[in-house]
Enzyme design. Structure first.
Site, mmCIF file in Angstrom:
data_model
loop_
_atom_site.group_PDB
_atom_site.id
_atom_site.type_symbol
_atom_site.label_atom_id
_atom_site.label_comp_id
_atom_site.label_asym_id
_atom_site.label_seq_id
_atom_site.Cartn_x
_atom_site.Cartn_y
_atom_site.Cartn_z
ATOM 1 N N LYS A 1 -5.686 -4.478 -1.576
ATOM 2 C CA LYS A 1 -4.972 -3.912 -0.432
ATOM 3 C C LYS A 1 -4.497 -5.062 0.456
ATOM 4 O O LYS A 1 -5.314 -5.792 1.006
ATOM 5 C CB LYS A 1 -5.889 -2.967 0.347
ATOM 6 C CG LYS A 1 -6.291 -1.722 -0.437
ATOM 7 C CD LYS A 1 -7.344 -0.916 0.294
ATOM 8 C CE LYS A 1 -6.803 -0.323 1.579
ATOM 9 N NZ LYS A 1 -7.832 0.472 2.288
ATOM 10 N N ARG B 1 -14.426 -3.474 14.916
ATOM 11 C CA ARG B 1 -14.197 -2.399 15.875
ATOM 12 C C ARG B 1 -14.925 -2.655 17.186
ATOM 13 O O ARG B 1 -15.898 -3.409 17.225
ATOM 14 C CB ARG B 1 -14.709 -1.052 15.304
ATOM 15 C CG ARG B 1 -14.084 -0.631 13.987
ATOM 16 C CD ARG B 1 -14.711 0.679 13.518
ATOM 17 N NE ARG B 1 -14.225 1.106 12.223
ATOM 18 C CZ ARG B 1 -13.130 1.833 12.043
ATOM 19 N NH1 ARG B 1 -12.409 2.204 13.079
ATOM 20 N NH2 ARG B 1 -12.763 2.204 10.831
ATOM 21 N N ARG C 1 -7.602 9.645 -4.197
ATOM 22 C CA ARG C 1 -8.232 8.535 -3.481
ATOM 23 C C ARG C 1 -9.440 9.044 -2.714
ATOM 24 O O ARG C 1 -9.343 9.996 -1.946
ATOM 25 C CB ARG C 1 -7.237 7.900 -2.508
ATOM 26 C CG ARG C 1 -7.847 6.868 -1.549
ATOM 27 C CD ARG C 1 -6.771 6.274 -0.655
ATOM 28 N NE ARG C 1 -7.292 5.394 0.388
ATOM 29 C CZ ARG C 1 -7.391 5.702 1.674
ATOM 30 N NH1 ARG C 1 -7.016 6.915 2.105
ATOM 31 N NH2 ARG C 1 -7.864 4.837 2.545
#
Length: 477
Positions: free
Chosen positions: A222, A74, A33
């Site tokens: 995901k 964030r 990955r």
């Protein structure tokens, strides 16, 4: 022993050299990955080249998964790098703030104030800090600290229950998909998809970017957002597999809900002939310790028993002290867990109607192999579909996908209980069957007199559906 469950490992500073990577491959890594949340485009191009070279040196095909960053929501940066938030204090998240302090901090996702209302709960730094929204004025979100702690630069923000409007594909992701296609990544993992449309758009972008290389990657969704759960089947139908991304998902739906969701997602993936990867904190303690905790051992084993195609490492192999030992430990746990698996092929096929010849042949091969107790099942395949269908059912007999296609070998590296071998294309059936027999003998899987089940498509040498099955005695060619 052959391991059915595959291992996906993230590479980073701790594993970014050919010697360590080669040792990881020998230890059992099947898929590498590349985490596009970190590093520049050239870093990933260089790592992909190193992966291909190390795999070739080991005489194996290893798949590459390019994992997109997605819309990371964030906080910004602080004047001193971090602050300490006291429980009960007020704190402001301000999209207009340039540099944070004890009173407020900026946001990299400027639309966040539009998504929130009073009483919403915000979870920062993977849920370690909890803020409750009191009011939203313009660009500023006024909150009260429910659970305090240290908050440092660029920590993530989730809303409890999900519902943030950030798109799954960012401009950065679109560029990163082009980068991934430049080295023909076998799998593209899309972060935070909310619905099937996100996956359809990502696939279209990847196919367009891969067109100059005649390459079409497999797409992995995901599952990280609460709003993805009600539409799981639609997302699965638009994907080639899913990743149970337990970190962000747990923050949105709560830790307690994740184990049951994991089992449900893996079961759904297998029933839909799709792939499933279980990820996040599987061997977290091995970032700093040479052996895993007993809880981590149980976690990996339970994922195997749930039927996952692969278990995944993140920081353990990317930045941890023991990347090779982590893979070795994971390999050993998977092997032990697989020994206790149950096989229920009759139940799997009860009241099932087969509408396609190739799927009927695939399932017929499984049933025949199970009852005759053959040594191996061989799928002579161009696309890998037959091997994938076989791998959706538990059987204690190894499945070998033999193909002339390197891309198919790499793709099948993620299929549970499937080993891949290169077999030259030919229109001569007897020649191909002898070559398949010789490959199994060379691998030490069979000996003279053993039975194997072989499937293929007639006429040979053409791309098309599997329509033939043979019970072959080793040594007859």
């Amino acid at each position: 022993m052959r391991r059915a469950t595959k291992i996906v490992s993230t590479i980073g500073p701790a594993s970014n050299n050919k010697e360590i990577l080669t040792r990881m491959f020998i230890a059992g890594v099947n898929v590498v990955r590349l985490n596009f949340s970190h590093g520049k485009a050239q870093d990933h191009i260089d790592r992909a080249k190193m992966v291909r070279e190390a795999a070739a040196a080991c005489g194996r095909e290893v798949a590459i998964m390019a994992d997109m960053q997605g819309p990371k929501i964030r906080v910004g940066k602080f004047e001193n790098g971090k602050i300490e938030l006291e429980t009960g204090a007020t704190f402001i998240l301000d999209a207009a703030c340039e540099m944070g302090n004890q009173e407020r901090v900026g946001l990299d996702y400027k639309e966040l104030p539009n998504d929130l209302k009073p009483a919403d709960v915000l979870l920062l730094n993977d849920g370690l800090i909890v803020l409750v929204v009191e009011k939203v004025l313009g660009t500023a979100i006024y909150t009260k600290v429910k659970i305090g702690g240290e908050l440092s630069n660029n920590k993530g923000i989730n809303r409890q229950g999900g519902g943030l409007t950030a798109p799954a594909l960012t401009a950065k992701d679109m560029e990163d998909i082009k980068t991934a296609m430049s080295f023909q990544a076998d799998y593209i993992a899309i972060s935070f998809p909310k619905n099937a449309t996100d996956m359809i758009m990502a696939r279209q972008l990847a196919n367009i970017a891969g067109e100059p290389y005649k390459h079409r990657p497999q797409m992995i969704a995901k599952i990280e957002r609460a709003e993805a759960i009600p539409v799981l089947q639609e997302i699965l139908d638009a994907s080639d597999g899913l990743m149970v991304a337990r970190g962000d998902l747990a923050v949105e739906v709560g830790n307690a809900a994740v184990p049951a969701l994991q089992k449900r997602m893996i079961k759904m993936a297998r029933a839909s002939n799709k792939l499933a990867i279980t990820a996040t904190q599987m061997m977290e303690s091995m970032i700093v310790n040479a052996i895993p905790t007993r809880a981590e051992v149980s976690d990996v084993a339970n994922a195997v028993l749930d039927g996952t195609d692969a278990v995944m490492t993140s920081a353990e192999t990317a930045s941890g002290r023991y990347p090779v030992e982590t893979v070795e430990a994971m390999h050993a746990i998977c092997l032990e867990a697989e020994k206790s698996e149950s096989y229920r092929l009759e139940a799997d096929f009860l009241n099932v109607m087969f509408t396609r010849i190739d799927q009927s042949i695939a399932y017929g091969a499984l049933f025949t192999a199970h009852h005759l107790r053959v040594k191996a099942i061989v799928a002579l395949t161009e696309s890998g579909s037959t091997a994938l269908w076989m791998s959706r059912h538990n059987i204690d007999i190894p499945i070998f996908a033999m193909t002339p296609s390197v891309a198919t070998q790499r793709k099948a590296a993620l299929f549970r209980n499937v080993s891949t071998l290169e077999l030259a294309a030919s229109t001569d059936r007897e020649k191909v069957l002898k070559a398949a027999q010789d490959l199994l003998l060379a691998e030490g899987v069979v000996k003279a007199g053993d039975l194997v089940v072989v499937t293929w498509g007639e006429p040979m040498g053409q791309v098309g559906g599997t329509n033939a099955l043979k019970i072959m005695t080793i040594g007859e060619y």
